[in-house]
Design a protein around this motif. Structure first.
Motif, PDB file in Angstrom:
ATOM      1  N   ILE A 101      12.184  25.403  76.953  1.00  0.00           N
ATOM      2  CA  ILE A 101      11.042  24.766  76.272  1.00  0.00           C
ATOM      3  C   ILE A 101      11.040  25.125  74.791  1.00  0.00           C
ATOM      4  O   ILE A 101      10.831  24.261  73.930  1.00  0.00           O
ATOM      5  CB  ILE A 101       9.716  25.174  76.956  1.00  0.00           C
ATOM      6  CG1 ILE A 101       9.643  24.534  78.345  1.00  0.00           C
ATOM      7  CG2 ILE A 101       8.522  24.771  76.109  1.00  0.00           C
ATOM      8  CD1 ILE A 101       8.514  25.058  79.212  1.00  0.00           C
ATOM      9  N   ALA A 116      11.459  22.531  71.654  1.00  0.00           N
ATOM     10  CA  ALA A 116      10.460  22.475  70.586  1.00  0.00           C
ATOM     11  C   ALA A 116      11.104  22.678  69.216  1.00  0.00           C
ATOM     12  O   ALA A 116      10.805  21.954  68.263  1.00  0.00           O
ATOM     13  CB  ALA A 116       9.378  23.526  70.823  1.00  0.00           C
ATOM     14  N   TRP A 159      12.977  19.537  68.325  1.00  0.00           N
ATOM     15  CA  TRP A 159      12.049  18.482  67.919  1.00  0.00           C
ATOM     16  C   TRP A 159      11.561  18.708  66.490  1.00  0.00           C
ATOM     17  O   TRP A 159      11.488  17.770  65.695  1.00  0.00           O
ATOM     18  CB  TRP A 159      10.877  18.419  68.892  1.00  0.00           C
ATOM     19  CG  TRP A 159       9.855  17.407  68.496  1.00  0.00           C
ATOM     20  CD1 TRP A 159       9.918  16.047  68.686  1.00  0.00           C
ATOM     21  CD2 TRP A 159       8.621  17.656  67.830  1.00  0.00           C
ATOM     22  NE1 TRP A 159       8.795  15.448  68.175  1.00  0.00           N
ATOM     23  CE2 TRP A 159       7.982  16.419  67.637  1.00  0.00           C
ATOM     24  CE3 TRP A 159       7.993  18.809  67.378  1.00  0.00           C
ATOM     25  CZ2 TRP A 159       6.758  16.300  67.019  1.00  0.00           C
ATOM     26  CZ3 TRP A 159       6.767  18.698  66.749  1.00  0.00           C
ATOM     27  CH2 TRP A 159       6.166  17.452  66.584  1.00  0.00           C
ATOM     28  N   VAL A 160      11.225  19.957  66.158  1.00  0.00           N
ATOM     29  CA  VAL A 160      10.780  20.278  64.794  1.00  0.00           C
ATOM     30  C   VAL A 160      11.890  19.982  63.795  1.00  0.00           C
ATOM     31  O   VAL A 160      11.660  19.412  62.725  1.00  0.00           O
ATOM     32  CB  VAL A 160      10.318  21.751  64.701  1.00  0.00           C
ATOM     33  CG1 VAL A 160      10.153  22.187  63.261  1.00  0.00           C
ATOM     34  CG2 VAL A 160       9.029  21.952  65.469  1.00  0.00           C
TER      35      VAL A 160
END
Length: 166
Positions: A65, A69, A72-73
């Motif tokens: 996870i 994340a 994605w950032v």
């Protein structure tokens, strides 16, 4: 971040490329992930030693996870807005497909800002009842700089004196 590319030949378009600032490089994101993974792995190993057989699975899920994340950032930093300004045309293009979201003759385009004069909260280009927000991912001070640049460029492209005020 605002990059300005002047016309390459007389009569061609000037271009402003707006991109969000990236806080970390790709290598720094990798180092950050490793710095997060080390204590998670250590706690997981300690938990296994105490008899928790599920700890490695939870650690793996947690790290997956966190990795998603961070990815994605990082990918969100790839977005951009391109403003093309020529003698008879202003066009705003946005990522990911570089499609035109606004086009108008520079003479009729107005730069509208909400908020403080030097650091507006929102910046919009408008013409003939249509409006598009630009630079929403820029910090307010850069939006203020963009507003000044655009007003100067629009005045030059349309043969007007630069507009003053809000």
């Amino acid at each position: 971040m605002i990059d300005e590319f002047p016309p390459s030949v007389p009569g061609s378009e000037a271009q402003l490329l707006l991109r969000p600032r990236r806080i970390l490089t790709q290598r720094q994101f990798l180092v950050l992930f490793v710095l997060i993974a080390l204590p998670v792995t250590a706690v997981s190993g300690y938990s296994v030693a105490l008899g928790n057989a599920y700890a490695p699975w939870f650690a793996l899920l947690d790290l997956a996870i966190v990795a998603m994340a961070l990815h994605w950032v990082w990918r969100s930093g790839d977005r951009y807005e391109r403003i093309l300004l020529g003698e008879g045309r202003l066009e705003v293009r946005c990522s990911p497909d570089d499609s035109a979201v606004f086009a108008a003759h520079p003479y009729w385009v107005q730069v509208n800002a909400d908020g403080e004069r030097d650091a507006p909260d929102h910046l919009r280009l408008g013409s003939q009842g249509r409006e598009v927000e630009i630079g929403s991912f820029l910090p307010p001070t850069e939006r203020g700089e963009l507003m000044v640049r655009l007003r100067t460029m629009l005045a030059a492209a349309s043969g007007r004196a630069p507009a003053s005020g809000h």
